[in-house]
Scaffold this motif. Sequence first.
Motif, mmCIF file in Angstrom:
data_model
loop_
_atom_site.group_PDB
_atom_site.id
_atom_site.type_symbol
_atom_site.label_atom_id
_atom_site.label_comp_id
_atom_site.label_asym_id
_atom_site.label_seq_id
_atom_site.Cartn_x
_atom_site.Cartn_y
_atom_site.Cartn_z
ATOM 1 N N UNK A 118 0.827 -1.194 0.000
ATOM 2 C CA UNK A 118 0.000 0.000 0.000
ATOM 3 C C UNK A 118 0.869 1.255 0.000
ATOM 4 N N UNK A 119 0.384 2.292 -0.655
ATOM 5 C CA UNK A 119 1.064 3.576 -0.567
ATOM 6 C C UNK A 119 0.878 4.126 0.849
ATOM 7 N N UNK A 120 1.845 4.878 1.374
ATOM 8 C CA UNK A 120 1.671 5.471 2.705
ATOM 9 C C UNK A 120 0.422 6.345 2.804
ATOM 10 N N UNK A 121 0.045 7.016 1.696
ATOM 11 C CA UNK A 121 -1.184 7.815 1.724
ATOM 12 C C UNK A 121 -2.376 6.935 2.090
ATOM 13 N N UNK A 122 -2.471 5.784 1.425
ATOM 14 C CA UNK A 122 -3.599 4.887 1.656
ATOM 15 C C UNK A 122 -3.468 4.159 2.988
ATOM 16 N N UNK A 123 -2.251 3.797 3.339
ATOM 17 C CA UNK A 123 -2.016 2.949 4.503
ATOM 18 C C UNK A 123 -2.222 3.686 5.821
ATOM 19 N N UNK A 145 -12.620 11.640 -4.214
ATOM 20 C CA UNK A 145 -11.171 11.668 -4.371
ATOM 21 C C UNK A 145 -10.609 10.536 -5.203
ATOM 22 N N UNK A 146 -9.493 10.802 -5.841
ATOM 23 C CA UNK A 146 -8.686 9.769 -6.466
ATOM 24 C C UNK A 146 -7.442 9.531 -5.624
ATOM 25 N N UNK A 147 -6.869 8.351 -5.743
ATOM 26 C CA UNK A 147 -5.686 8.006 -4.963
ATOM 27 C C UNK A 147 -5.008 6.799 -5.591
ATOM 28 N N UNK A 148 -3.685 6.781 -5.590
ATOM 29 C CA UNK A 148 -2.940 5.584 -5.980
ATOM 30 C C UNK A 148 -2.860 4.713 -4.726
ATOM 31 N N UNK A 149 -3.585 3.618 -4.745
ATOM 32 C CA UNK A 149 -3.763 2.817 -3.543
ATOM 33 C C UNK A 149 -2.526 1.987 -3.214
ATOM 34 N N UNK A 150 -1.976 1.306 -4.216
ATOM 35 C CA UNK A 150 -0.807 0.467 -3.970
ATOM 36 C C UNK A 150 -0.014 0.319 -5.252
ATOM 37 N N UNK A 151 1.191 -0.193 -5.136
ATOM 38 C CA UNK A 151 2.065 -0.289 -6.302
ATOM 39 C C UNK A 151 2.941 -1.527 -6.223
ATOM 40 N N UNK A 152 3.181 -2.130 -7.384
ATOM 41 C CA UNK A 152 4.180 -3.187 -7.506
ATOM 42 C C UNK A 152 5.578 -2.579 -7.423
ATOM 43 N N UNK A 153 6.566 -3.426 -7.223
ATOM 44 C CA UNK A 153 7.970 -3.005 -7.251
ATOM 45 C C UNK A 153 8.247 -1.871 -6.267
ATOM 46 N N UNK A 201 -1.736 14.624 9.920
ATOM 47 C CA UNK A 201 -0.883 14.003 8.906
ATOM 48 C C UNK A 201 -1.043 14.757 7.594
ATOM 49 N N UNK A 202 0.003 14.710 6.771
ATOM 50 C CA UNK A 202 -0.040 15.315 5.440
ATOM 51 C C UNK A 202 0.858 14.501 4.526
ATOM 52 N N UNK A 203 0.514 14.461 3.234
ATOM 53 C CA UNK A 203 1.316 13.673 2.313
ATOM 54 C C UNK A 203 1.111 14.069 0.869
ATOM 55 N N UNK A 204 2.127 13.762 0.053
ATOM 56 C CA UNK A 204 2.086 14.047 -1.387
ATOM 57 C C UNK A 204 2.482 12.796 -2.144
ATOM 58 N N UNK A 205 1.784 12.526 -3.247
ATOM 59 C CA UNK A 205 2.152 11.408 -4.109
ATOM 60 C C UNK A 205 2.044 11.826 -5.566
ATOM 61 N N UNK A 206 2.861 11.177 -6.403
ATOM 62 C CA UNK A 206 2.836 11.419 -7.842
ATOM 63 C C UNK A 206 3.103 10.100 -8.553
ATOM 64 N N UNK A 207 2.280 9.796 -9.553
ATOM 65 C CA UNK A 207 2.454 8.578 -10.340
ATOM 66 C C UNK A 207 2.391 8.887 -11.820
ATOM 67 N N UNK A 208 3.354 8.376 -12.567
ATOM 68 C CA UNK A 208 3.347 8.497 -14.020
ATOM 69 C C UNK A 208 2.618 7.298 -14.600
ATOM 70 N N UNK A 209 1.574 7.553 -15.400
ATOM 71 C CA UNK A 209 0.733 6.493 -15.944
ATOM 72 C C UNK A 209 0.316 5.551 -14.818
ATOM 73 N N UNK A 210 -0.456 6.049 -13.850
ATOM 74 C CA UNK A 210 -0.818 5.219 -12.684
ATOM 75 C C UNK A 210 -1.411 3.890 -13.091
#
Length: 361
Positions: A118-123, A145-153, A201-210
């Motif tokens: 999980x991304x720290x934002x989601x977790x 809201x939109x959010x990148x929930x989790x990521x491989x690698x 808490x506060x956080x920032x995330x960025x994903x290319x081609x999520x």
Amino acid sequence: MKKLITLASGAVLSSVASFPVLAQSSITLYGVLDNGLVYQSSGGGNSAVRAVPGGLFATRYGFKGSEDIGGGIHVNFQLEQAFSGQTGVATNPADAFNRLAYVGLSGGFGEVRFGLQNSPQYDVLQAAMDPSWVKSIASPMNNFNGLIIRANNGISYYTPTYAGLAAKFMVALRDSSAGTGNGIGFYNVVVQYSNGPLKAAAGYERGDEPGVGAGGSYTLAGGAAAGPGAVFSVFNAGASYGIGANRIWLAYHTENLTNTPKYMQHDVYQISDSYEFSPAAMLSVMYGYLHDRTGKGNNAQEIGLLYEYSLSKATELYTAAGFIQNRNQAAYTLAGTAYSGLALTPGTDTRGIGVGLVHKF
């Protein structure tokens, strides 16, 4: 930077190697089952009663384990799969574990993890934003809201907590086998503070081609999808303050998604209040306003109610209700944690109520 990473890795490995091997392992099977019923209607005359899974919690099972290798160092792993409690079908049958699959180390230095996670934002950050932890049809933050929930690698580092302050960092590497090249496709940083009645808490995330470049799952409000070359960025901040049995919550969210309809560029403001009638019963009221930054007036607002009653430490009954008022071409709907809301005509209002039973093991 490469030298710094090499030195840090060497230091950790050297410290691990210097400790005597006193391995003590533990493995835990755990899970959550959440099933219920929901009624939703819209101004366009569309309505339905449905049996739904995951109205408050995503139904899932998993394994987690830890091995004490001495010197305060632990090797940890976690594997987790989501499925429908209504049908028993895996959310993604092609994956053996579609939510979590990571291994890592923890100790006095904090914790590092490698793999699907999980991304720290989601977790951790969503727990600071509203009393539902941004779940259910009652939460405006969940529906807008939109959010990148989790990521491989993924590669993440969680710092120890100092005087109530902690930070969490994560990057996800691109997978060249998917034809998206090499390098970093996603990064996320979250800072948390907890001291007495104040939590923030506060956080920032960025994903290319999520979901493609970072190999991660992602969810976007409004049903939009990212195309080639898309960049999705999110900033979230939340704080709450407890006064006896009452807790007041404030939250802010802003997101931007390139090469998609401009209505995905918006800000969300939310205020919530939760009250514990007893250790087993809590009522939460949430109000959120979405401001369309494109100037087209595709704004929306929601008021939601969530009542939770614990039958035991493992079992909970809940009722969630929400009303969304859409303006112009806005078409935000009421979605559960693990199911989609009814599609509706842009500019129409929607309302719904659901009940569910949760059991954790």
